[in-house]
Design an enzyme around this catalytic site. Structure first.
Site, mmCIF file in Angstrom:
data_model
loop_
_atom_site.group_PDB
_atom_site.id
_atom_site.type_symbol
_atom_site.label_atom_id
_atom_site.label_comp_id
_atom_site.label_asym_id
_atom_site.label_seq_id
_atom_site.Cartn_x
_atom_site.Cartn_y
_atom_site.Cartn_z
ATOM 1 N N GLU A 87 0.814 -1.218 0.000
ATOM 2 C CA GLU A 87 0.000 0.000 0.000
ATOM 3 C C GLU A 87 0.849 1.271 0.000
ATOM 4 O O GLU A 87 0.374 2.344 0.372
ATOM 5 C CB GLU A 87 -0.926 0.009 1.224
ATOM 6 C CG GLU A 87 -1.888 -1.158 1.322
ATOM 7 C CD GLU A 87 -2.986 -1.135 0.261
ATOM 8 O OE1 GLU A 87 -2.915 -0.329 -0.679
ATOM 9 O OE2 GLU A 87 -3.915 -1.956 0.386
ATOM 10 N N HIS A 106 -2.701 2.202 8.370
ATOM 11 C CA HIS A 106 -3.775 1.454 7.702
ATOM 12 C C HIS A 106 -3.978 0.159 8.468
ATOM 13 O O HIS A 106 -3.015 -0.550 8.770
ATOM 14 C CB HIS A 106 -3.401 1.165 6.257
ATOM 15 C CG HIS A 106 -4.248 0.128 5.611
ATOM 16 N ND1 HIS A 106 -5.633 0.154 5.651
ATOM 17 C CD2 HIS A 106 -3.923 -1.001 4.915
ATOM 18 C CE1 HIS A 106 -6.107 -0.892 4.999
ATOM 19 N NE2 HIS A 106 -5.092 -1.614 4.555
ATOM 20 N N HIS A 108 -6.799 -3.353 9.449
ATOM 21 C CA HIS A 108 -7.976 -4.192 9.191
ATOM 22 C C HIS A 108 -8.645 -4.504 10.529
ATOM 23 O O HIS A 108 -8.958 -5.655 10.830
ATOM 24 C CB HIS A 108 -7.561 -5.492 8.505
ATOM 25 C CG HIS A 108 -6.928 -5.309 7.165
ATOM 26 N ND1 HIS A 108 -6.486 -6.368 6.410
ATOM 27 C CD2 HIS A 108 -6.677 -4.197 6.433
ATOM 28 C CE1 HIS A 108 -5.970 -5.925 5.273
ATOM 29 N NE2 HIS A 108 -6.068 -4.602 5.268
ATOM 30 N N TYR A 127 -20.683 12.895 19.236
ATOM 31 C CA TYR A 127 -19.976 14.133 18.918
ATOM 32 C C TYR A 127 -18.503 13.918 18.591
ATOM 33 O O TYR A 127 -17.866 14.743 17.907
ATOM 34 C CB TYR A 127 -20.140 15.150 20.049
ATOM 35 C CG TYR A 127 -19.261 14.922 21.256
ATOM 36 C CD1 TYR A 127 -17.982 15.449 21.317
ATOM 37 C CD2 TYR A 127 -19.727 14.185 22.349
ATOM 38 C CE1 TYR A 127 -17.168 15.244 22.416
ATOM 39 C CE2 TYR A 127 -18.933 13.977 23.447
ATOM 40 C CZ TYR A 127 -17.647 14.504 23.486
ATOM 41 O OH TYR A 127 -16.854 14.295 24.576
ATOM 42 N N HIS A 169 -12.567 -3.478 3.119
ATOM 43 C CA HIS A 169 -11.112 -3.526 3.315
ATOM 44 C C HIS A 169 -10.712 -3.204 4.761
ATOM 45 O O HIS A 169 -10.230 -4.076 5.464
ATOM 46 C CB HIS A 169 -10.466 -2.537 2.334
ATOM 47 C CG HIS A 169 -8.982 -2.646 2.226
ATOM 48 N ND1 HIS A 169 -8.277 -2.209 1.132
ATOM 49 C CD2 HIS A 169 -8.047 -3.102 3.091
ATOM 50 C CE1 HIS A 169 -6.985 -2.420 1.306
ATOM 51 N NE2 HIS A 169 -6.815 -2.959 2.499
ATOM 52 N N TYR A 222 -9.772 22.820 21.070
ATOM 53 C CA TYR A 222 -9.700 21.780 22.107
ATOM 54 C C TYR A 222 -8.249 21.255 22.235
ATOM 55 O O TYR A 222 -7.617 20.882 21.257
ATOM 56 C CB TYR A 222 -10.638 20.636 21.739
ATOM 57 C CG TYR A 222 -10.591 19.471 22.716
ATOM 58 C CD1 TYR A 222 -11.274 19.520 23.931
ATOM 59 C CD2 TYR A 222 -9.862 18.325 22.415
ATOM 60 C CE1 TYR A 222 -11.232 18.459 24.817
ATOM 61 C CE2 TYR A 222 -9.834 17.257 23.295
ATOM 62 C CZ TYR A 222 -10.508 17.335 24.499
ATOM 63 O OH TYR A 222 -10.460 16.287 25.375
#
Length: 227
Positions: A87, A106, A108, A127, A169, A222
């Site tokens: 990837e 990334h 799974h 929120y 994915h 924040y």
């Protein structure tokens, strides 16, 4: 200390941090086996010529060594004993599209992947969705893993966001550094679990556009020093 020694120390520090992050993803149950990958933007490269340190392809976290982390160039060439993650294009294009991205993860993970397999956009049921930049978290269109099409779909889904689902994915997040990106990935998976559990009870009551706008405004300051 010479410049070469300082560069070597910085390289070793990044490699160690990246490997620690990959293993932390497994410990947090974001990944199992060889699934998922992580990278960190290398300093000093121009925006148009992204360089990154990225985890290798097809090696479980517990078997990875510091020297297995690959230096990947924008053209796909790499330096190291192992090939970079399949990837790598996705990571490269996120860095190119979003200058604020210092690290990309990334995964799974179970709940994010379950929702991704339904190809759902996560609505403002809570929120904390605003934590990722908007009133929803999008699901990128499906494309085969490791392709430019997947990279393009992911960049589109990440516009004004720091996280998205990948259809059938998993998930992708980016942060200012590896620590920040890992925290966001864990938080994102928690939100996905909460949404999945909420759906077991029926359709959730969603926050209104006005309510989310107020939350998004609050997230602008924040955690930042107030003058």
């Amino acid at each position: 200390m010479s410049a070469d020694k300082e560069d070597d120390r910085e390289d070793a520090g990044l490699r160690s941090a990246l490997l620690d992050t990959l293993r932390a993803m497994g410990n947090a149950r974001l990944n199992v086996g060889t699934a998922g990958n992580a990278s960190v933007r290398l300093p000093g490269a121009a925006h148009a010529t992204v360089r990154m340190l990225i985890t290798p392809s097809g090696v479980p976290a517990e078997r990875c060594r510091l020297e297995d982390m690959a230096v990947a160039e924008a053209d796909g060439s790499y330096h190291g004993p192992l090939a970079p993650s399949s990837e790598w294009q996705l990571h490269r294009d996120i860095y190119a599209a979003f200058p604020a991205a210092g690290a990309v993860l990334h995964a799974h993970s179970p709940f994010a992947t379950a929702l991704a397999c339904q190809r759902v956009e996560i609505p403002p049921f809570h929120y904390m969705i605003a934590r990722f930049g908007g009133s929803t978290i999008r699901c990128a269109a499906y494309a085969t893993f490791g392709t430019q099409a997947l990279s393009d779909a992911t960049v589109a889904a990440l516009q004004d966001r720091s996280a998205c689902l990948l259809a059938n994915h998993g998930m992708v997040v980016f942060g200012r550094d590896l620590t920040h990106a890992l925290a966001l990935a864990i938080e994102f998976e928690t939100l996905c679990e909460q949404y999945w559990r909420t759906l077991q009870l029926g359709a959730p009551v969603l926050l209104s556009a006005a309510e989310m706008a107020e939350v998004l405004e609050r997230f602008r300051w924040y955690g930042k020093p107030r003058s």
